[in-house]
Design an enzyme around this catalytic site. Structure first.
Site, PDB file in Angstrom:
ATOM      1  N   GLN A 190     -12.700   3.697  -3.627  1.00 28.86           N
ATOM      2  CA  GLN A 190     -10.927   3.931  -3.625  1.00 28.86           C
ATOM      3  C   GLN A 190     -10.378   5.436  -3.190  1.00 28.86           C
ATOM      4  O   GLN A 190      -9.716   5.621  -1.987  1.00 28.86           O
ATOM      5  CB  GLN A 190      -9.986   3.282  -5.007  1.00 28.86           C
ATOM      6  N   GLY A 203      -1.486  -5.306  -5.961  1.00 30.01           N
ATOM      7  CA  GLY A 203      -2.598  -6.287  -5.916  1.00 30.01           C
ATOM      8  C   GLY A 203      -4.364  -6.185  -5.853  1.00 30.01           C
ATOM      9  O   GLY A 203      -4.329  -5.114  -5.676  1.00 30.01           O
ATOM     10  N   ASP A 204      -5.576  -6.867  -6.211  1.00 32.52           N
ATOM     11  CA  ASP A 204      -6.374  -7.710  -6.229  1.00 32.52           C
ATOM     12  C   ASP A 204      -6.785  -8.557  -5.708  1.00 32.52           C
ATOM     13  O   ASP A 204      -5.658  -8.891  -5.821  1.00 32.52           O
ATOM     14  CB  ASP A 204      -7.632  -6.385  -6.324  1.00 32.52           C
ATOM     15  N   ASN A 256      -5.880 -13.804   0.349  1.00 29.43           N
ATOM     16  CA  ASN A 256      -4.586 -12.483   1.181  1.00 29.43           C
ATOM     17  C   ASN A 256      -5.302 -11.991   2.729  1.00 29.43           C
ATOM     18  O   ASN A 256      -4.579 -12.044   3.414  1.00 29.43           O
ATOM     19  CB  ASN A 256      -3.999 -11.658  -0.176  1.00 29.43           C
ATOM     20  N   THR A 280      -3.568  -5.967   4.606  1.00 26.09           N
ATOM     21  CA  THR A 280      -4.495  -5.712   5.401  1.00 26.09           C
ATOM     22  C   THR A 280      -5.889  -6.428   6.064  1.00 26.09           C
ATOM     23  O   THR A 280      -6.685  -5.541   6.494  1.00 26.09           O
ATOM     24  CB  THR A 280      -5.784  -6.148   3.358  1.00 26.09           C
ATOM     25  N   LYS A 329      -8.499   2.007 -10.444  1.00 26.09           N
ATOM     26  CA  LYS A 329      -8.184   0.419  -9.971  1.00 26.09           C
ATOM     27  C   LYS A 329      -8.439   0.061 -11.577  1.00 26.09           C
ATOM     28  O   LYS A 329      -8.901   1.075 -12.879  1.00 26.09           O
ATOM     29  CB  LYS A 329      -9.964   0.507  -9.013  1.00 26.09           C
ATOM     30  N   SER A 366       0.766  -0.472   0.978  1.00 27.12           N
ATOM     31  CA  SER A 366       1.041   0.450  -0.122  1.00 27.12           C
ATOM     32  C   SER A 366       1.130   1.380  -0.309  1.00 27.12           C
ATOM     33  O   SER A 366       2.568   2.110  -0.815  1.00 27.12           O
ATOM     34  CB  SER A 366      -0.075   0.757  -1.643  1.00 27.12           C
ATOM     35  N   LYS A 374      -3.850   5.767  -7.259  1.00 28.23           N
ATOM     36  CA  LYS A 374      -3.354   4.391  -6.999  1.00 28.23           C
ATOM     37  C   LYS A 374      -5.181   3.467  -6.383  1.00 28.23           C
ATOM     38  O   LYS A 374      -5.843   4.320  -5.636  1.00 28.23           O
ATOM     39  CB  LYS A 374      -2.736   5.043  -5.284  1.00 28.23           C
ATOM     40  N   LYS A 384     -11.432   6.068   0.575  1.00 28.40           N
ATOM     41  CA  LYS A 384     -10.481   5.247   0.934  1.00 28.40           C
ATOM     42  C   LYS A 384      -9.280   5.699   1.250  1.00 28.40           C
ATOM     43  O   LYS A 384      -8.485   5.685   1.754  1.00 28.40           O
ATOM     44  CB  LYS A 384     -10.495   3.860   0.567  1.00 28.40           C
TER      45      LYS A 384
END
Ligand code: NDP
Length: 445
Positions: A110, A164-165, A239, A208, A125, A376, A89, A113
């Site tokens: 990630q 998204g990113d 964002n 976030t 990613k 998410s 993810k 995290k």
């Protein structure tokens, strides 16, 4: 570093020309040295050697046709780093600076995290060097469809669930999801950050930024500080920055600056967020347009000058390595007492050293910005149930998760002899769960 020195040396030799990846691995391995001392069985089982090598890396050509009928070629990436505790993810970044090293640094971070969120998600990613800025909707759609045509072969609701990113917002997720569905003929939760009428979660957009504030509130209150009345500088105006600003203002802080990659705005009366949302979310404009609406505010060319503004709390929410050692010293000299990383790896190692040695409350990205991926994962949960929670229900879960992340990171830092060092705490707390899972699953990958 003693035990893990050879692991780091191998990473650097094996992955040349990937400075961001080296930087991320160095920081994590430095934190994990005491864990390696306490767990010789993990060293023996090669856990540290394995965790720095992605399980799978996919690179592919993305061909699309621009509005002038010209063929354009970009490069797509998906790095599936670690699936020990759940499906891969992590977001998809669309930005011209994207290369394999950047995606690997993000994928590596990630892992820890996602583990910190307490939810069952592995680390990955992806993205492309495509720049959505200045492109028409049609061009973005054709790129996204071409990108997904290849990516679809590698992802799935129980395999890998991208999100998204930078550069990938609701519009891009929509185009990609449409293409995935067309190819696979199924309606599953294969992407998160979806629109609310087709499986998206309430509060994902805010998650976030809000999560960053929930985390930092715990961290600063533990040191007797408060957001109420604090002067806050936030970089970026995407964002994360927008919703960090919203929650900071709800907490009574005065946010005085925001930026984009061209420059920053300073409004001593406090940023008017409605104007920013109109410029960035509706018109897809540039932050300098703010001064057209608020002529009392100031626009300064060049985004890095933002760190020269005196503030109590700084929240970097734009991109990696946006605060260097000198800028960190300037922030501290101007009275900054807390820094929370909304972006991924926004502080250089020299900057982190400055913050930690100056007693600044420092919330590292993998803990402080984990609210996005946590929500998410809540979106995945709702998709599996084919049911949705209210905004308040999701927000409450997000809040609880961020408080838990703070407590776990703080407890791990204390247990390993570095109380207040949330960098070490977050790295260790995130690592322990993944290491245990890898150990128990044997030498399978
Ligand atoms: P957006 O694309 O919405 O916004 C990015 C913002 O950062 C824009 O204002 C952009 O300015 C600025 N920016 C991007 N690249 C640079 C650069 N090289 N130099 C200066 N400014 C830059 O992205 P997000 O808000 O989603 O992401 C921001 C950060 O937060 C990233 O590091 C991302 O990885 C991280 N993050 C995001 C999560 C999410 O849920 N969205 C979750 C966890 C982390 P411009 O328009 O000029 O490019």
């Amino acid at each position: 570093m003693e035990i893990l020195k050879s692991v780091l040396e191998k990473v650097i030799a094996r992955n040349p020309n990937e400075p961001e990846f080296h930087q991320a691995v160095t920081e994590v391995l430095e934190s994990l040295e005491p864990v390696a001392k306490r767990h010789p069985e993990w060293v023996e089982a090669g856990i540290f050697d394995r965790i720095v090598e992605p399980e799978r890396q996919v690179m592919f050509r993305v061909t699309w046709v621009d509005d002038n009928g010209k063929v354009q070629v970009n490069r797509g990436y998906r790095v599936q780093f670690n699936s020990a505790i759940g499906p891969y993810k992590g977001g998809l970044r669309l930005h011209p600076s994207v290369n394999l090293g950047v995606i690997k640094f993000l994928g590596f971070e990630q892992i820890f995290k996602n583990s910190l969120t307490t939810l069952p998600i592995g680390g990955g990613k992806g993205g492309s060097d495509f720049d959505p800025k200045g492109k028409s909707d049609g061009e973005v759609m054709r790129f996204c469809q071409s990108f997904m045509t290849e990516l679809a072969k590698h992802i799935g609701p129980d395999t890998d669930v991208p999100a998204g990113d930078i550069g990938t917002g609701a519009r891009e997720i929509g185009y990609m999801y449409g293409q995935y569905k067309r190819l696979q003929n199924n309606f599953t939760g294969v992407l998160t950050g979806k629109g609310l009428t087709w499986g998206g979660s309430l509060a994902r957009k805010e998650a976030t930024g809000y999560g960053l504030l929930y985390f930092m509130k715990e961290a600063i209150e533990a040191k007797g500080m408060s957001f109420n009345g604090a002067k806050v500088v936030i970089s970026g105006s995407g964002n994360v920055a927008i919703y960090a600003t919203e929650k900071a203002q709800q907490y009574g802080a005065k946010v005085v600056a925001l930026s984009d990659s061209n420059g920053y705005i300073y409004d001593e009366n406090g940023i008017d967020l409605e104007t920013v949302k109109e410029i960035k979310e509706v018109k897809r404009g540039r932050i300098k347009e703010y001064v057209d609406v608020h002529p009392n505010a100031k626009y300064v060319e060049g985004c890095r000058g933002i760190w020269s503004i005196p503030c109590d709390i700084a929240l970097p929410c734009a991109t990696q390595n946006e605060i260097n050692g000198e800028e960190a010293k300037m922030l501290v000299a101007n009275g900054c007492k807390a820094v929370g990383e909304g972006a991924n790896m926004p502080s250089t190692p020299e900057a982190i050293e400055t913050f930690l040695s100056s007693g600044v409350v420092f919330g590292p990205a993998k803990a402080a910005n984990a609210g996005g991926v946590a929500t998410s994962a809540l979106e995945m949960c709702q998709n599996s149930m084919r049911y949705s929670w209210s905004f308040e229900e999701v927000d409450e879960k997000l809040h609880d998760i961020m408080v838990k992340i703070y407590k776990n990171a703080s407890a791990a830092a204390a247990e390993y002899g570095h109380p207040d060092n949330l960098v070490m705490g977050a790295n260790i707390a995130g690592f322990l769960k993944v290491a245990e899972a890898m150990y128990e699953q044997g030498i399978a990958y």
